[in-house]
Design an enzyme around this catalytic site. Sequence first.
Site, short mmCIF file in Angstrom:
data_model
loop_
_atom_site.label_atom_id
_atom_site.label_comp_id
_atom_site.label_asym_id
_atom_site.label_seq_id
_atom_site.Cartn_x
_atom_site.Cartn_y
_atom_site.Cartn_z
N ARG A 64 0.82 -1.23 0.00
CA ARG A 64 0.00 0.00 0.00
C ARG A 64 0.85 1.28 0.00
O ARG A 64 0.45 2.30 0.56
CB ARG A 64 -0.96 0.03 1.20
CG ARG A 64 -2.04 -1.03 1.17
CD ARG A 64 -3.01 -0.82 2.32
NE ARG A 64 -2.37 -1.03 3.61
CZ ARG A 64 -2.82 -0.56 4.76
NH1 ARG A 64 -3.90 0.17 4.79
NH2 ARG A 64 -2.19 -0.81 5.89
N GLU A 65 2.00 1.22 -0.65
CA GLU A 65 2.88 2.39 -0.66
C GLU A 65 2.19 3.62 -1.24
O GLU A 65 2.38 4.74 -0.75
CB GLU A 65 4.15 2.11 -1.48
CG GLU A 65 4.97 0.92 -1.02
CD GLU A 65 4.65 -0.35 -1.79
OE1 GLU A 65 5.59 -1.00 -2.27
OE2 GLU A 65 3.46 -0.68 -1.90
N HIS A 88 -28.38 2.25 4.56
CA HIS A 88 -27.56 3.26 3.89
C HIS A 88 -27.10 2.69 2.55
O HIS A 88 -26.55 1.59 2.49
CB HIS A 88 -26.35 3.62 4.75
CG HIS A 88 -25.39 4.55 4.07
ND1 HIS A 88 -25.74 5.83 3.69
CD2 HIS A 88 -24.10 4.39 3.68
CE1 HIS A 88 -24.72 6.42 3.11
NE2 HIS A 88 -23.70 5.57 3.09
N HIS A 139 -16.07 12.62 2.01
CA HIS A 139 -14.99 12.13 1.16
C HIS A 139 -14.13 13.27 0.62
O HIS A 139 -13.21 13.05 -0.15
CB HIS A 139 -15.55 11.31 0.00
CG HIS A 139 -16.31 10.10 0.43
ND1 HIS A 139 -17.68 10.10 0.53
CD2 HIS A 139 -15.90 8.88 0.85
CE1 HIS A 139 -18.07 8.92 0.96
NE2 HIS A 139 -17.01 8.16 1.16
N LYS A 149 -20.32 4.01 -8.90
CA LYS A 149 -19.58 2.74 -8.95
C LYS A 149 -19.45 2.21 -10.37
O LYS A 149 -20.34 2.39 -11.19
CB LYS A 149 -20.27 1.71 -8.05
CG LYS A 149 -20.17 2.11 -6.59
CD LYS A 149 -20.93 1.18 -5.69
CE LYS A 149 -20.87 1.67 -4.25
NZ LYS A 149 -21.67 0.87 -3.34
N GLU A 156 -18.43 2.90 16.54
CA GLU A 156 -17.78 1.79 15.83
C GLU A 156 -16.26 1.76 16.02
O GLU A 156 -15.52 1.40 15.11
CB GLU A 156 -18.11 1.84 14.34
CG GLU A 156 -19.60 1.69 14.03
CD GLU A 156 -19.90 1.57 12.55
OE1 GLU A 156 -18.96 1.49 11.74
OE2 GLU A 156 -21.08 1.57 12.19
#
Length: 701
Positions: free
Chosen positions: A15-16, A589, A640, A109, A433
């Site tokens: 995940r660099e 949701h 986001h 998406k 959460e």
Amino acid sequence: MKFHLIGSPSIGKYRELKFYTEIFWKKKDNFSLLNLLMISKKIRMENVFFQKNNNFKYINSNDFTNYDNILDINCIINSFYNNNNIISLKKYFSFARGDKLIKPGKMTKFFDTNYHYIIPDCFSNLKLLNKKIFDEILEIKKIGILPKIVLMGPITYLHLSLKKINKFYKNVLEIYIYLIKKIINLGIKTIQIDEPILCSKINNNFKFFFNLFYKKISNLKFKLIISTYFGKINDINIINNLKKCTIHLNIENFSLINFLKHDVSLEIINSNLLKKNLFNLFFYKKVKLYSFDCNCKFIPYDLSVEKNLKNKIYLSFFFQKINEFNLIKRIYKKKINELDLLYLENFNNYKEKILINKKFKIIKKKSINFNKKILLLTSIGSFPQNIEIRILRKFFNKKLINLSEYKLIIKENIYLCIIKQYFLNFDVLTNGEFERTDMVEYFSNNIKGMESTKNGWVQSYGTRYVKPPIIFNVFDSNFITENWLIFTKKITKKKIKIILSGPVTILKWSFCINKKNEDFICLSISEIINKEIIFLQKNNFSIFQIDEPTIKECLPINKKNWKLKINKILFFFNNCTKFIKINNEIHTHICYSVFNDIYSMINKMNLDVITIESTRENMKNILIFNKIKLNLGAGIYDIHSPIIPYKNDIKKLIFNFLKEININYSWLNPDCGLKTRNWYELIKTILLINKVKKYIFKENI
């Protein structure tokens, strides 16, 4: 046998890309930009040499992305309003996330995947304003390799824009032709154009533009590979009308090979993680190339770094599948060695029977509980997880602290979160959460038969990576939520909303090994969620949010196959709500979906409240909800984007919301979970929402 890839993973083995990108977003200086450019080049070069060392026929270029592949094209051809300047990497990110001058792009998406993309917006001012694709070609040519260019097809690109046919469509075809000519001028001989739209039902307008574009490029001197994936080709005649080229097909289209007049690139290895997909061996004269069924960015990198997977012997990730390519080649050439024989001797298939309950009743939709108060404020579920929580989780996973210490610190954070929600005047609370890493991973760790990986990351969009669990089988599991919610109830008398991941989403956001029986597995998950709700109801919880953000992406890309899938989704969701009491509320949701063609399905779901993301759409996507009798939370805060909205922006959004939806059926909420934001951004924004809410109440009085 000749192999090639449809596309390679972009995130780096560890995940660099995520870490260096987020450092650049935070610091925004030249040093962090230089580091990001260097790590991006490192990942690209690793992919290039990996393909070269494994003797692939073609080496890919332009399949790497810093955020998303569709945004790359948007920036290359400038599909933005009011932009005439060169699009740098900094500006590239601004079009995705927004800044003080640029609004963040609309997002949805990519067909039936969890991969998000920035929707193309404007086709009236197209010009080449980003040289990413040319720089990457020259980069590979410098090391003596002539690459194959991977490009999203113009017809699929037009389809992804979600725009109705307009006069600017031809502009897109013209800029694409100009782009391809520029690529050919750099000496490129092979271009792969991805057209997954061929697997859907194409209307006559798209057929016209498809024929027009491919007829115009047929005279250009390059080898064309058209790639299709996500299902069976809907109309083979569209392809047969083209000048001879190579068509990539997945195994569902195997029966069409003899009817194609073109050469074929065929799926020989499936993206399913199970090893048994190794031996899809088909050798035809027409088949000139072999590959995966789809882009490899949808599967994890390397199985060898996974140390604690119980069923590891049955699995195969990206690197392992490439080794399997080479094994197939050696088998074909009859040149297998001792290591190959050892591998084949220890080859294991997962074989376990799935037991299901065969007694089911028709589930009737309960009457809707409409709001007793107006403009109730709530969250989608999660709250900011600070550095302390992340360090705590690392220490616990490495066994540097024990379970009782871990639980104590989590409870402290839940307690503080409840206090902050009181301060921010939330009407319905959640526990924050803090005990959860990811909405699906948490459930997989508590459902028998599901396994989570340590490093099985795939990209959802930008730097949002997920670790899809692996489902082998599903066994009965009780008390998934443990005692976290019961603890939360002890510290407040306000209503607490229970957040549960829905069965359809758990299945979709996982790698289901047993594809043939995935409906039965989804049914078993539905029963487990149902039992969890019964347990929580006995402890006097009355509001249940069963998140199903994937119901749109679960639908096949060909609409003629929707009816059966919709019926299954409705049954799985409604089955897990069947014992919820009449006076208790059911929320869900659904994120970044286009609702125009699924509103009738939503209307049949056993629901009281639905929350969606509408900030980037400026509330235009809520119009369809006038046809649905539900309470609606449209999302007032775009979590986001790093932008903290002004009071006037929030006021406009809420007023636009209330223009379309009756205030009696309206909820106020951020548009998604708040895990990735910080407390400063959150508190400042929620206080502004409360000010606008008070203003509305005064006006109504």
